[in-house]
Scaffold this motif. Structure first.
Motif, PDB file in Angstrom:
ATOM      1  N   LEU A 209     -24.402  42.711  15.229  1.00 39.86           N
ATOM      2  CA  LEU A 209     -23.929  41.988  16.638  1.00 39.86           C
ATOM      3  C   LEU A 209     -24.980  42.076  17.723  1.00 39.86           C
ATOM      4  O   LEU A 209     -25.810  42.849  17.766  1.00 39.86           O
ATOM      5  CB  LEU A 209     -22.760  42.849  16.950  1.00 39.86           C
ATOM      6  N   GLY A 210     -24.953  40.955  18.586  1.00 38.98           N
ATOM      7  CA  GLY A 210     -25.806  40.809  19.684  1.00 38.98           C
ATOM      8  C   GLY A 210     -26.946  39.953  19.100  1.00 38.98           C
ATOM      9  O   GLY A 210     -27.499  39.041  19.879  1.00 38.98           O
ATOM     10  N   THR A 211     -27.609  40.590  18.042  1.00 41.17           N
ATOM     11  CA  THR A 211     -28.865  40.052  17.655  1.00 41.17           C
ATOM     12  C   THR A 211     -28.926  38.799  16.463  1.00 41.17           C
ATOM     13  O   THR A 211     -29.914  38.103  16.478  1.00 41.17           O
ATOM     14  CB  THR A 211     -29.884  41.005  17.018  1.00 41.17           C
ATOM     15  N   THR A 212     -27.771  39.026  15.999  1.00 42.00           N
ATOM     16  CA  THR A 212     -27.484  38.116  14.842  1.00 42.00           C
ATOM     17  C   THR A 212     -28.598  38.301  13.639  1.00 42.00           C
ATOM     18  O   THR A 212     -28.874  37.246  13.047  1.00 42.00           O
ATOM     19  CB  THR A 212     -27.518  36.583  15.259  1.00 42.00           C
ATOM     20  N   LYS A 213     -29.028  39.233  13.640  1.00 46.00           N
ATOM     21  CA  LYS A 213     -30.356  39.491  12.756  1.00 46.00           C
ATOM     22  C   LYS A 213     -29.425  39.809  11.323  1.00 46.00           C
ATOM     23  O   LYS A 213     -28.555  40.732  11.257  1.00 46.00           O
ATOM     24  CB  LYS A 213     -31.427  40.381  12.999  1.00 46.00           C
TER      25      LYS A 213
ATOM     26  N   ILE B  35     -21.662  36.312  12.685  1.00 42.83           N
ATOM     27  CA  ILE B  35     -21.974  35.183  11.698  1.00 42.83           C
ATOM     28  C   ILE B  35     -21.571  33.842  12.502  1.00 42.83           C
ATOM     29  O   ILE B  35     -22.457  32.861  12.261  1.00 42.83           O
ATOM     30  CB  ILE B  35     -21.083  35.231  10.485  1.00 42.83           C
ATOM     31  N   ARG B  36     -20.521  33.881  13.267  1.00 41.03           N
ATOM     32  CA  ARG B  36     -20.129  32.834  14.039  1.00 41.03           C
ATOM     33  C   ARG B  36     -21.292  32.435  15.241  1.00 41.03           C
ATOM     34  O   ARG B  36     -21.549  31.353  15.294  1.00 41.03           O
ATOM     35  CB  ARG B  36     -18.701  33.158  14.791  1.00 41.03           C
ATOM     36  N   ASP B  37     -21.851  33.208  15.782  1.00 35.60           N
ATOM     37  CA  ASP B  37     -22.722  33.177  16.746  1.00 35.60           C
ATOM     38  C   ASP B  37     -24.201  32.660  16.016  1.00 35.60           C
ATOM     39  O   ASP B  37     -24.772  31.780  16.709  1.00 35.60           O
ATOM     40  CB  ASP B  37     -23.142  34.594  17.614  1.00 35.60           C
ATOM     41  N   LEU B  38     -24.382  33.285  14.695  1.00 35.91           N
ATOM     42  CA  LEU B  38     -25.533  32.612  14.206  1.00 35.91           C
ATOM     43  C   LEU B  38     -25.492  31.215  13.679  1.00 35.91           C
ATOM     44  O   LEU B  38     -26.421  30.607  14.075  1.00 35.91           O
ATOM     45  CB  LEU B  38     -25.692  33.663  12.817  1.00 35.91           C
ATOM     46  N   ALA B  39     -24.155  30.875  13.498  1.00 30.65           N
ATOM     47  CA  ALA B  39     -23.965  29.748  12.840  1.00 30.65           C
ATOM     48  C   ALA B  39     -24.028  28.387  14.065  1.00 30.65           C
ATOM     49  O   ALA B  39     -24.510  27.452  13.941  1.00 30.65           O
ATOM     50  CB  ALA B  39     -22.709  29.482  12.376  1.00 30.65           C
ATOM     51  N   ARG B  40     -23.476  29.091  15.297  1.00 31.28           N
ATOM     52  CA  ARG B  40     -23.479  28.272  16.460  1.00 31.28           C
ATOM     53  C   ARG B  40     -24.711  28.205  16.756  1.00 31.28           C
ATOM     54  O   ARG B  40     -25.370  26.905  17.303  1.00 31.28           O
ATOM     55  CB  ARG B  40     -22.709  28.736  17.525  1.00 31.28           C
ATOM     56  N   LYS B  41     -25.707  29.187  17.069  1.00 33.79           N
ATOM     57  CA  LYS B  41     -27.231  29.146  17.144  1.00 33.79           C
ATOM     58  C   LYS B  41     -27.995  27.868  16.476  1.00 33.79           C
ATOM     59  O   LYS B  41     -28.697  27.350  16.937  1.00 33.79           O
ATOM     60  CB  LYS B  41     -27.703  30.235  17.134  1.00 33.79           C
ATOM     61  N   ASN B  42     -27.434  27.778  15.223  1.00 29.57           N
ATOM     62  CA  ASN B  42     -28.108  26.855  14.198  1.00 29.57           C
ATOM     63  C   ASN B  42     -27.388  25.523  14.023  1.00 29.57           C
ATOM     64  O   ASN B  42     -27.803  24.877  12.872  1.00 29.57           O
ATOM     65  CB  ASN B  42     -28.524  27.600  12.968  1.00 29.57           C
ATOM     66  N   ASN B  43     -26.424  25.427  14.795  1.00 32.02           N
ATOM     67  CA  ASN B  43     -25.776  23.882  14.836  1.00 32.02           C
ATOM     68  C   ASN B  43     -25.146  24.141  13.326  1.00 32.02           C
ATOM     69  O   ASN B  43     -25.008  22.789  12.914  1.00 32.02           O
ATOM     70  CB  ASN B  43     -26.425  23.002  15.105  1.00 32.02           C
ATOM     71  N   VAL B  44     -24.319  25.007  12.754  1.00 32.65           N
ATOM     72  CA  VAL B  44     -23.841  24.947  11.551  1.00 32.65           C
ATOM     73  C   VAL B  44     -22.226  25.055  11.735  1.00 32.65           C
ATOM     74  O   VAL B  44     -21.716  25.738  12.323  1.00 32.65           O
ATOM     75  CB  VAL B  44     -24.397  26.069  10.580  1.00 32.65           C
ATOM     76  N   GLU B  45     -21.627  24.124  10.907  1.00 35.70           N
ATOM     77  CA  GLU B  45     -20.007  24.139  11.099  1.00 35.70           C
ATOM     78  C   GLU B  45     -19.415  25.081  10.043  1.00 35.70           C
ATOM     79  O   GLU B  45     -19.778  24.928   9.079  1.00 35.70           O
ATOM     80  CB  GLU B  45     -19.628  22.811  10.895  1.00 35.70           C
TER      81      GLU B  45
ATOM     82  N   GLN C  25     -12.070  30.564  12.210  1.00 32.21           N
ATOM     83  CA  GLN C  25     -10.860  30.947  12.521  1.00 32.21           C
ATOM     84  C   GLN C  25     -10.262  32.344  12.158  1.00 32.21           C
ATOM     85  O   GLN C  25      -9.392  33.186  12.710  1.00 32.21           O
ATOM     86  CB  GLN C  25      -9.890  30.286  11.424  1.00 32.21           C
ATOM     87  N   VAL C  26     -11.191  33.068  11.166  1.00 34.02           N
ATOM     88  CA  VAL C  26     -10.993  34.480  10.947  1.00 34.02           C
ATOM     89  C   VAL C  26     -11.491  35.233  12.117  1.00 34.02           C
ATOM     90  O   VAL C  26     -11.060  36.242  12.695  1.00 34.02           O
ATOM     91  CB  VAL C  26     -11.986  34.823   9.716  1.00 34.02           C
ATOM     92  N   GLU C  27     -12.412  34.762  12.943  1.00 31.33           N
ATOM     93  CA  GLU C  27     -13.106  35.419  14.015  1.00 31.33           C
ATOM     94  C   GLU C  27     -11.954  35.410  15.087  1.00 31.33           C
ATOM     95  O   GLU C  27     -11.474  36.412  15.856  1.00 31.33           O
ATOM     96  CB  GLU C  27     -13.958  34.673  14.731  1.00 31.33           C
ATOM     97  N   ARG C  28     -11.084  34.443  15.405  1.00 26.32           N
ATOM     98  CA  ARG C  28      -9.830  34.118  16.327  1.00 26.32           C
ATOM     99  C   ARG C  28      -8.762  35.094  15.832  1.00 26.32           C
ATOM    100  O   ARG C  28      -8.198  35.668  16.803  1.00 26.32           O
ATOM    101  CB  ARG C  28      -9.562  32.634  16.180  1.00 26.32           C
TER     102      ARG C  28
ATOM    103  N   VAL D  74     -21.202  36.645   4.614  1.00 27.07           N
ATOM    104  CA  VAL D  74     -20.163  35.720   4.611  1.00 27.07           C
ATOM    105  C   VAL D  74     -18.975  36.198   3.656  1.00 27.07           C
ATOM    106  O   VAL D  74     -17.968  35.772   4.078  1.00 27.07           O
ATOM    107  CB  VAL D  74     -20.839  34.428   4.730  1.00 27.07           C
ATOM    108  N   LYS D  75     -19.473  36.496   2.559  1.00 24.26           N
ATOM    109  CA  LYS D  75     -18.039  36.387   1.537  1.00 24.26           C
ATOM    110  C   LYS D  75     -17.262  37.517   2.232  1.00 24.26           C
ATOM    111  O   LYS D  75     -15.990  37.476   1.721  1.00 24.26           O
ATOM    112  CB  LYS D  75     -18.636  36.988   0.325  1.00 24.26           C
ATOM    113  N   ASN D  76     -17.515  38.662   2.922  1.00 20.53           N
ATOM    114  CA  ASN D  76     -16.560  39.522   3.491  1.00 20.53           C
ATOM    115  C   ASN D  76     -15.555  38.975   4.439  1.00 20.53           C
ATOM    116  O   ASN D  76     -14.484  39.087   4.645  1.00 20.53           O
ATOM    117  CB  ASN D  76     -17.399  40.643   4.157  1.00 20.53           C
ATOM    118  N   VAL D  77     -16.305  37.986   5.360  1.00 21.08           N
ATOM    119  CA  VAL D  77     -15.400  36.960   6.091  1.00 21.08           C
ATOM    120  C   VAL D  77     -14.430  36.258   5.240  1.00 21.08           C
ATOM    121  O   VAL D  77     -13.219  36.215   5.576  1.00 21.08           O
ATOM    122  CB  VAL D  77     -16.211  36.378   7.071  1.00 21.08           C
ATOM    123  N   ILE D  78     -14.770  35.659   4.421  1.00 22.20           N
ATOM    124  CA  ILE D  78     -13.715  34.682   3.404  1.00 22.20           C
ATOM    125  C   ILE D  78     -12.956  35.517   2.907  1.00 22.20           C
ATOM    126  O   ILE D  78     -11.720  35.357   2.592  1.00 22.20           O
ATOM    127  CB  ILE D  78     -14.833  33.795   2.636  1.00 22.20           C
TER     128      ILE D  78
END
Length: 331
Positions: free
Chosen positions: A110-114, A289-299, A305-308, A190-194
């Motif tokens: 979290l925070g660094t998206t590393k 993961i959501r922040d990392l995706a937004r940073k890299n313009n990935v949908e 929705q899981v984050e929401r 990401v599999k944990n989120v799915i």
């Protein structure tokens, strides 16, 4: 080989220590709780995780991190992902100068998206070639019971990846090597989120069609993010991609699936956490993961929705409606 240190006495750390011991390695587990360490030393069992599983005689435990790490050629990191950086700050002085650091963690900071290997490199101040990531369909209760499984040891230094491969090869554990650290780590995170989404769908009584869709479209958004970060797309068809995703979504042993089921039955995150009692990495990682995706313009619509649901209080049924009514497009 000198002894191996396993830092973390949770379910996966304990199961991994058993694999190492069964493979003929001398293992010291570090536990932050002396009661757990004492239980392992005195009874050969982890009293909190798998109390019915006898650990190999080569496995012992301590609550003293320095004692566990001293002289270890391989240091296995098996703590919750969001605690890694702080723990490594304490452990760094004890690390041998050429020790191989093995990450069992499946999360994004979290925070660094590393990724976890990036956190290890920074916090331990080690070059990237000293880090190996272990990932795959590795449900700890099955492995602790000696059920057959396979996994991936991914590292940019093939010699170190092979060192880890050799250290965990047993009649019930078959490890493969891979040099795609980025792909292996993203698949595991990401599999944990799915799996949270899959658990929600299961609890809502939804059918196999939508659950299969969550797996396949979840894999698609994982691969999109991976490719944007330089991963090999083929990695996501392997053990640390599709294999780990299917295992985590399908198994009742999966903490993330179980957590999602509780959310799907209307429980809050706090209620689900109290009931599950263990870390469900996807709950925290979905933010990063959501922040990392937004940073890299990935949908990544499923992750969004899981984050929401987890962090904004969205109703799971509303989240499903949003996913199903998105603009149609080519696969």
């Amino acid at each position: 080989m000198s002894h191996v240190a396993v830092l973390g006495a949770g379910s996966w750390g304990t199961a991994f220590a058993k694999v190492l011991g069964d493979a003929g390695r001398d293992v010291t587990i570090w536990s932050r709780r002396e009661t757990v360490a004492a239980g392992i030393r005195e009874t050969g069992r982890n009293p909190h995780y798998f109390p019915d599983v006898r650990l190999p005689e080569r496995v012992t435990a301590t609550a003293d991190a320095g004692k566990a790490i001293a002289g270890a050629e391989i240091v296995v990191l098996a703590v919750p992902s969001q605690t890694l950086r702080g723990n490594l700050a304490d452990w760094r002085p004890f690390l041998e100068s050429d020790a191989t650091l093995v990450s069992l963690m499946k999360g994004i900071e979290l925070g660094t998206t590393k990724r976890m290997s990036e956190v290890v490199i920074e916090a331990a101040n080690v070059p990237a070639d000293r880090v190996v990531v272990v990932s795959g369909p590795n449900l700890a209760p099955e492995i602790a019971a000696g059920q057959p499984a396979a996994t991936v040891a991914a590292g940019i230094d093939l010699r170190r990846a092979t060192l880890v491969q050799d250290a965990i090869t047993t009649p019930y554990m078959r490890p493969y090597t891979n040099d795609d650290v980025v792909g292996a780590e993203l698949g595991g995170a990401v599999k944990n989120v799915i799996a949270l989404a899959y658990g929600i769908a299961e609890a809502m009584g939804l059918g196999d069609n939508i659950k299969a869709t969550l797996i396949t479209r979840g894999l698609a958004e994982t691969a999109r993010l991976g490719v944007a970060l330089g991963a090999d797309p083929l990695t996501f068809a392997g053990l640390s991609g599709l294999g780990d995703l299917v295992g985590t979504c399908h198994s009742p042993y999966s903490r993330n699936r179980t957590f999602g089921e509780r959310l799907g039955r209307g429980e809050t995150v706090e209620q689900a956490q109290a009931a599950v009692g263990q870390t469900a990495e996807g709950v925290k990682s979905c933010l990063a993961i959501r922040d990392l995706a937004r940073k890299n313009n990935v949908e990544m619509p499923i992750t969004e929705q899981v984050e929401r649901v987890c962090h904004e209080g969205a109703d799971p049924r509303e989240a499903l409606t949003i996913l199903m009514t998105r603009t149609t497009k080519a696969e």
